[in-house]
Write a protein that holds these residues in place. Structure first.
Motif, mmCIF file in Angstrom:
data_model
loop_
_atom_site.group_PDB
_atom_site.id
_atom_site.type_symbol
_atom_site.label_atom_id
_atom_site.label_comp_id
_atom_site.label_asym_id
_atom_site.label_seq_id
_atom_site.Cartn_x
_atom_site.Cartn_y
_atom_site.Cartn_z
ATOM 1 N N MET A 187 90.162 -14.741 39.724
ATOM 2 C CA MET A 187 91.555 -14.345 39.884
ATOM 3 C C MET A 187 91.707 -13.668 41.245
ATOM 4 N N VAL A 188 92.777 -13.999 41.943
ATOM 5 C CA VAL A 188 93.049 -13.399 43.249
ATOM 6 C C VAL A 188 94.358 -12.622 43.165
ATOM 7 N N PHE A 189 94.325 -11.389 43.673
ATOM 8 C CA PHE A 189 95.509 -10.536 43.701
ATOM 9 C C PHE A 189 95.768 -10.115 45.148
ATOM 10 N N LYS A 190 97.042 -10.176 45.532
ATOM 11 C CA LYS A 190 97.431 -9.725 46.867
ATOM 12 C C LYS A 190 97.919 -8.282 46.786
ATOM 13 N N LEU A 191 97.354 -7.419 47.639
ATOM 14 C CA LEU A 191 97.709 -5.997 47.630
ATOM 15 C C LEU A 191 98.791 -5.715 48.663
ATOM 16 N N ASP A 192 99.686 -4.829 48.307
ATOM 17 C CA ASP A 192 100.680 -4.380 49.281
ATOM 18 C C ASP A 192 100.493 -2.894 49.550
ATOM 19 N N GLY A 193 101.290 -2.362 50.422
ATOM 20 C CA GLY A 193 101.144 -0.959 50.809
ATOM 21 C C GLY A 193 101.596 0.026 49.766
ATOM 22 N N GLY A 208 96.616 -9.932 58.329
ATOM 23 C CA GLY A 208 96.790 -8.535 57.932
ATOM 24 C C GLY A 208 96.889 -8.340 56.429
ATOM 25 N N GLU A 209 96.689 -9.392 55.659
ATOM 26 C CA GLU A 209 96.779 -9.297 54.197
ATOM 27 C C GLU A 209 95.462 -8.803 53.607
ATOM 28 N N THR A 210 95.579 -8.111 52.472
ATOM 29 C CA THR A 210 94.401 -7.641 51.736
ATOM 30 C C THR A 210 94.431 -8.239 50.343
ATOM 31 N N PHE A 211 93.260 -8.722 49.902
ATOM 32 C CA PHE A 211 93.161 -9.372 48.598
ATOM 33 C C PHE A 211 92.088 -8.700 47.745
ATOM 34 N N LEU A 212 92.341 -8.704 46.456
ATOM 35 C CA LEU A 212 91.364 -8.273 45.465
ATOM 36 C C LEU A 212 90.978 -9.518 44.664
ATOM 37 N N VAL A 213 89.699 -9.807 44.612
ATOM 38 C CA VAL A 213 89.208 -10.972 43.880
ATOM 39 C C VAL A 213 88.406 -10.491 42.680
ATOM 40 N N LYS A 214 88.801 -10.941 41.495
ATOM 41 C CA LYS A 214 88.021 -10.696 40.285
ATOM 42 C C LYS A 214 87.217 -11.953 39.989
ATOM 43 N N GLN A 215 85.911 -11.807 39.971
ATOM 44 C CA GLN A 215 85.010 -12.934 39.759
ATOM 45 C C GLN A 215 84.247 -12.715 38.443
ATOM 46 N N TYR A 216 84.361 -13.675 37.540
ATOM 47 C CA TYR A 216 83.732 -13.571 36.234
ATOM 48 C C TYR A 216 82.506 -14.484 36.202
ATOM 49 N N LYS A 217 81.340 -13.880 35.943
ATOM 50 C CA LYS A 217 80.087 -14.633 35.940
ATOM 51 C C LYS A 217 79.369 -14.496 34.602
ATOM 52 N N LYS A 218 78.682 -15.568 34.244
ATOM 53 C CA LYS A 218 77.957 -15.587 32.979
ATOM 54 C C LYS A 218 76.521 -16.042 33.217
ATOM 55 N N THR A 219 75.590 -15.406 32.535
ATOM 56 C CA THR A 219 74.186 -15.788 32.650
ATOM 57 C C THR A 219 73.957 -17.115 31.932
ATOM 58 N N LEU A 272 86.013 -16.343 26.743
ATOM 59 C CA LEU A 272 85.030 -16.630 27.784
ATOM 60 C C LEU A 272 84.896 -15.455 28.745
ATOM 61 N N LEU A 273 86.025 -14.896 29.176
ATOM 62 C CA LEU A 273 85.986 -13.775 30.118
ATOM 63 C C LEU A 273 85.341 -12.544 29.489
ATOM 64 N N ASP A 274 85.566 -12.358 28.183
ATOM 65 C CA ASP A 274 84.951 -11.226 27.485
ATOM 66 C C ASP A 274 83.431 -11.329 27.465
ATOM 67 N N SER A 275 82.908 -12.544 27.580
ATOM 68 C CA SER A 275 81.460 -12.742 27.555
ATOM 69 C C SER A 275 80.835 -12.698 28.951
ATOM 70 N N CYS A 276 81.671 -12.485 29.963
ATOM 71 C CA CYS A 276 81.193 -12.518 31.360
ATOM 72 C C CYS A 276 81.008 -11.113 31.932
ATOM 73 N N CYS A 277 80.229 -11.046 32.986
ATOM 74 C CA CYS A 277 80.188 -9.851 33.843
ATOM 75 C C CYS A 277 81.267 -10.002 34.903
ATOM 76 N N THR A 278 81.983 -8.915 35.186
ATOM 77 C CA THR A 278 83.080 -8.971 36.152
ATOM 78 C C THR A 278 82.674 -8.301 37.450
ATOM 79 N N TYR A 279 82.937 -9.002 38.554
ATOM 80 C CA TYR A 279 82.656 -8.469 39.889
ATOM 81 C C TYR A 279 83.964 -8.432 40.663
ATOM 82 N N GLU A 280 84.279 -7.272 41.232
ATOM 83 C CA GLU A 280 85.503 -7.131 42.023
ATOM 84 C C GLU A 280 85.174 -7.063 43.514
#
Length: 368
Positions: A287-293, A260-271, A243-251
């Protein structure tokens, strides 16, 4: 003019109104005086008299609440770009929308769509004429970011990321504002969005794929590139991977000012549908990722009391406990066709489909 009015009238035919709550012109409800407004977005603007002026009364929705019909009038060209073809709304930050005029090519910051800004004296701040670097373009914008809540603040810096190599900065409050233009060499940043980190006091851009983060320090005229290391990545089923392979990925890169936390969100969308040449896309996975220093991006399904807000505006984070209707440990996403809430712990997805003319989530506004 009659053709424009006819097209606009058709947009409102058959539209039902869920709920009507009239706000006073100063942005307060009649029952209480709030110090901080809830996050909201513009649903539409209903054509009003005199029709020849092409004005509409704003209809907004607070997140997870009914629609609210306001008395605030705005120029319909801010919402219906395809009908008027004069102004293009290219982004938003902190409740200000950025527009690019087809007449003079000037980029302006406007508070017309902010329901808590002045009803009678909307602000429009023109920026200097854009300067296009060699082998770059300044007609297509990925997004706009601001270093403070208002471009009228003395130290506010506005960043504009264009599709391609060019990144431009401007201080609108200076007596003679001008652009500082940067050409980014690494192509992984060409389609990326820019955001301002209050923690770092610098603008940051997440490269395509989410493996690199660029940081620009305007005060010291320095920039650096950091490589991220993804950790704790969940094992997905074969079906999910397909399913993810068939999606467009937006970061998305988003910062919580309160923690003070920073997050990276990977969002997979399909037409899911092509409507009049425009793709309607549905969020299939997050998917949510927490970034550290140290450059680690650690996958997490627990962001505590926080809610991450994603839209065509600059992303932001809030504490759910500050607003009773919000769901803690969740992500809210709004685009032109979809409004979705994802609760991260059990991956509960609540979604709605309808056209959103201005998919710009407006963060809480401080009011007197």
């Amino acid at each position: 003019m009659s053709l424009i009015l006819n097209r606009l009238s058709k947009l409102w035919l058959g539209k039902s109104r869920r709920s009507t709550l009239l706000l006073l012109s100063n942005g307060f409800s009649s029952c209480s005086r709030k110090k901080q407004t809830p996050p909201c977005f513009v649903v539409s603007a209903e054509l009003c008299e005199p029709y020849e002026a092409c004005l509409g009364k704003l209809v907004i929705s607070e997140v997870h609440n009914d629609m609210i019909n306001l008395e605030k009038k705005v120029h319909l060209e801010l919402l219906y770009n395809d009908i008027f073809d004069k102004v293009v709304t290219i982004g938003a930050s902190n409740g200000w929308v950025a527009t690019l005029s087809g007449d003079d090519g000037i980029l302006r910051l406007q508070d017309d769509l902010n329901p808590y800004a002045s009803y009678t004296d909307p602000k429009s701040i023109p920026l200097p004429p854009l300067v296009t670097l060699p082998c770059c373009q300044t007609q297509i914008v990925t997004n706009v970011s601001m270093s403070s809540s208002s471009p009228e603040d003395e130290d506010c810096v506005v960043a504009v990321k264009f599709l391609g190599p060019q990144l431009s900065f401007c201080r609108p409050a200076q007596s003679k504002p001008e652009w500082t233009n940067i050409r980014i060499e690494n192509s992984c940043f060409f389609s990326s969005r820019v955001m301002f980190s209050k923690k770092e006091g610098m603008f940051r851009i997440l490269g395509a794929g989410g493996h690199l983060v660029g940081t620009w320090d305007l005060q010291n005229h320095k920039h650096k590139i950091q490589r991220l290391r993804f950790k704790n990545i969940p094992e997905l089923t074969k079906t999910t991977n397909e399913l993810l392979d068939s999606c467009c990925t937006y970061e998305h890169l988003v910062e919580s000012v309160t923690t003070g936390e920073t997050f990276l969100v990977k969002q997979y969308k399909k037409t899911v549908e092509i409507d009049d040449g425009v793709a309607k896309m549905r969020t299939e996975y997050l998917m949510v990722f927490k970034l550290d220093g140290e450059g680690n991006a650690v996958h997490t399904e627990d962001i505590g009391d926080l809610v991450i807000f994603l839209s065509m505006s600059e992303p932001f984070c809030l504490r759910a406990s500050s607003f009773p209707v919000l769901f803690p440990n969740s992500v809210e996403s709004l685009d032109y066709w979809e409004n979705v809430t994802v609760e991260l712990a059990d991956y509960l997805v609540i979604r709605g489909f309808r056209p959103f003319l201005a998919p710009y989530l407006i963060p809480p506004q401080h009011i007197d």
